[in-house]
Design a protein around this motif. Sequence first.
Motif, PDB file in Angstrom:
ATOM      1  N   VAL A  79       4.158 -10.984  25.003  1.00 54.40           N
ATOM      2  CA  VAL A  79       2.842 -10.556  25.497  1.00 54.40           C
ATOM      3  C   VAL A  79       2.205  -9.473  24.634  1.00 54.40           C
ATOM      4  N   THR A  80       2.889  -9.035  23.569  1.00 56.93           N
ATOM      5  CA  THR A  80       2.294  -8.025  22.686  1.00 56.93           C
ATOM      6  C   THR A  80       1.377  -8.641  21.649  1.00 56.93           C
ATOM      7  N   ARG A  81       1.281  -9.958  21.603  1.00 52.62           N
ATOM      8  CA  ARG A  81       0.465 -10.618  20.583  1.00 52.62           C
ATOM      9  C   ARG A  81      -0.192 -11.858  21.164  1.00 52.62           C
ATOM     10  N   ALA A  82      -1.249 -12.331  20.503  1.00 49.58           N
ATOM     11  CA  ALA A  82      -1.975 -13.520  20.956  1.00 49.58           C
ATOM     12  C   ALA A  82      -1.269 -14.801  20.530  1.00 49.58           C
ATOM     13  N   SER A  83      -0.571 -14.747  19.395  1.00 53.12           N
ATOM     14  CA  SER A  83       0.187 -15.906  18.930  1.00 53.12           C
ATOM     15  C   SER A  83       1.280 -15.430  17.982  1.00 53.12           C
ATOM     16  N   SER A  84       2.284 -16.280  17.801  1.00 51.62           N
ATOM     17  CA  SER A  84       3.396 -15.975  16.899  1.00 51.62           C
ATOM     18  C   SER A  84       3.864 -17.270  16.261  1.00 51.62           C
ATOM     19  N   THR A  85       4.409 -17.151  15.062  1.00 55.46           N
ATOM     20  CA  THR A  85       4.981 -18.326  14.416  1.00 55.46           C
ATOM     21  C   THR A  85       6.377 -18.580  14.975  1.00 55.46           C
ATOM     22  N   ILE A  86       6.821 -19.807  14.793  1.00 48.99           N
ATOM     23  CA  ILE A  86       8.178 -20.168  15.208  1.00 48.99           C
ATOM     24  C   ILE A  86       9.193 -19.267  14.512  1.00 48.99           C
ATOM     25  N   ALA A  87       8.997 -18.995  13.230  1.00 51.88           N
ATOM     26  CA  ALA A  87       9.941 -18.166  12.469  1.00 51.88           C
ATOM     27  C   ALA A  87      10.040 -16.762  13.065  1.00 51.88           C
ATOM     28  N   GLU A  88       8.896 -16.166  13.420  1.00 51.62           N
ATOM     29  CA  GLU A  88       8.904 -14.828  14.012  1.00 51.62           C
ATOM     30  C   GLU A  88       9.658 -14.824  15.340  1.00 51.62           C
ATOM     31  N   LEU A  89       9.345 -15.795  16.181  1.00 50.44           N
ATOM     32  CA  LEU A  89       9.978 -15.841  17.495  1.00 50.44           C
ATOM     33  C   LEU A  89      11.449 -16.212  17.411  1.00 50.44           C
ATOM     34  N   GLU A 134       1.018 -21.565  35.886  1.00 49.25           N
ATOM     35  CA  GLU A 134       0.557 -21.665  34.492  1.00 49.25           C
ATOM     36  C   GLU A 134       1.670 -21.196  33.572  1.00 49.25           C
ATOM     37  N   PRO A 135       1.881 -21.898  32.450  1.00 47.40           N
ATOM     38  CA  PRO A 135       2.875 -21.423  31.481  1.00 47.40           C
ATOM     39  C   PRO A 135       2.336 -20.236  30.685  1.00 47.40           C
ATOM     40  N   LEU A 136       3.223 -19.441  30.140  1.00 45.64           N
ATOM     41  CA  LEU A 136       2.823 -18.308  29.309  1.00 45.64           C
ATOM     42  C   LEU A 136       2.477 -18.758  27.891  1.00 45.64           C
ATOM     43  N   THR A 137       3.198 -19.749  27.375  1.00 45.86           N
ATOM     44  CA  THR A 137       2.983 -20.163  25.984  1.00 45.86           C
ATOM     45  C   THR A 137       2.462 -21.585  25.906  1.00 45.86           C
ATOM     46  N   GLU A 195       0.899 -20.096  20.944  1.00 44.99           N
ATOM     47  CA  GLU A 195      -0.184 -19.290  21.512  1.00 44.99           C
ATOM     48  C   GLU A 195       0.259 -18.705  22.850  1.00 44.99           C
ATOM     49  N   ILE A 196      -0.159 -17.478  23.107  1.00 40.47           N
ATOM     50  CA  ILE A 196       0.154 -16.814  24.373  1.00 40.47           C
ATOM     51  C   ILE A 196      -1.061 -16.910  25.282  1.00 40.47           C
ATOM     52  N   ASN A 197      -0.857 -17.411  26.498  1.00 37.65           N
ATOM     53  CA  ASN A 197      -1.923 -17.517  27.477  1.00 37.65           C
ATOM     54  C   ASN A 197      -2.319 -16.094  27.896  1.00 37.65           C
ATOM     55  N   GLN A 198      -3.494 -15.661  27.444  1.00 36.87           N
ATOM     56  CA  GLN A 198      -3.905 -14.273  27.661  1.00 36.87           C
ATOM     57  C   GLN A 198      -4.165 -13.968  29.135  1.00 36.87           C
ATOM     58  N   GLU A 199      -4.567 -14.959  29.925  1.00 36.36           N
ATOM     59  CA  GLU A 199      -4.762 -14.732  31.367  1.00 36.36           C
ATOM     60  C   GLU A 199      -3.424 -14.397  32.038  1.00 36.36           C
ATOM     61  N   ALA A 219      -0.763 -13.228  30.458  1.00 36.86           N
ATOM     62  CA  ALA A 219      -0.337 -11.945  29.899  1.00 36.86           C
ATOM     63  C   ALA A 219      -1.008 -10.783  30.620  1.00 36.86           C
ATOM     64  N   GLN A 220      -2.294 -10.926  30.945  1.00 32.07           N
ATOM     65  CA  GLN A 220      -3.011  -9.862  31.656  1.00 32.07           C
ATOM     66  C   GLN A 220      -2.462  -9.698  33.084  1.00 32.07           C
ATOM     67  N   ARG A 221      -2.097 -10.800  33.716  1.00 32.25           N
ATOM     68  CA  ARG A 221      -1.504 -10.714  35.063  1.00 32.25           C
ATOM     69  C   ARG A 221      -0.188  -9.971  35.004  1.00 32.25           C
ATOM     70  N   LEU A 222       0.591 -10.209  33.951  1.00 27.03           N
ATOM     71  CA  LEU A 222       1.862  -9.514  33.789  1.00 27.03           C
ATOM     72  C   LEU A 222       1.665  -8.014  33.602  1.00 27.03           C
ATOM     73  N   ALA A 223       0.607  -7.658  32.888  1.00 26.65           N
ATOM     74  CA  ALA A 223       0.346  -6.249  32.606  1.00 26.65           C
ATOM     75  C   ALA A 223      -0.202  -5.517  33.818  1.00 26.65           C
ATOM     76  N   ALA A 224      -0.750  -6.240  34.773  1.00 29.67           N
ATOM     77  CA  ALA A 224      -1.385  -5.619  35.953  1.00 29.67           C
ATOM     78  C   ALA A 224      -0.358  -5.023  36.891  1.00 29.67           C
TER      79      ALA A 224
END
Length: 97
Positions: free
Chosen positions: A38-48, A76-79, A86-90, A92-97
């Motif tokens: 949730v710290t980023r909008a998207s990540s590559t497979i290699a990074e993750l 809803e899935p997160l990714t 891609e990270i589902n920003q909606e 991610a925002q629910r998680l941060a709330a």
Amino acid sequence: KAEVADEADEAEEPDEAASSPALPGLDAAHSSFLRLLVTRASSTIAELAAAAAHLELMLDGAIEQVNEAALDEWDEPLTDGDDPIEINQEVAQRLAA
């Protein structure tokens, strides 16, 4: 890759765990992986893959568990996507709330 591994280290800090996003049903390693996602909008497979390996997780299983927990919580899935993931920003925002 080292940056993602460093972030995974930081996600394991106990103080951060108390104030960071979490979902019911996730163990400590998967919760750390979730906090990284949730710290980023998207990540590559290699990074993750590097971050998951650092947490002693298999990437596909970790993504599946995080998505299942998000589906259980919000229907809803997160990714989404394959590479980049891609990270589902909606969600991610629910998680941060």
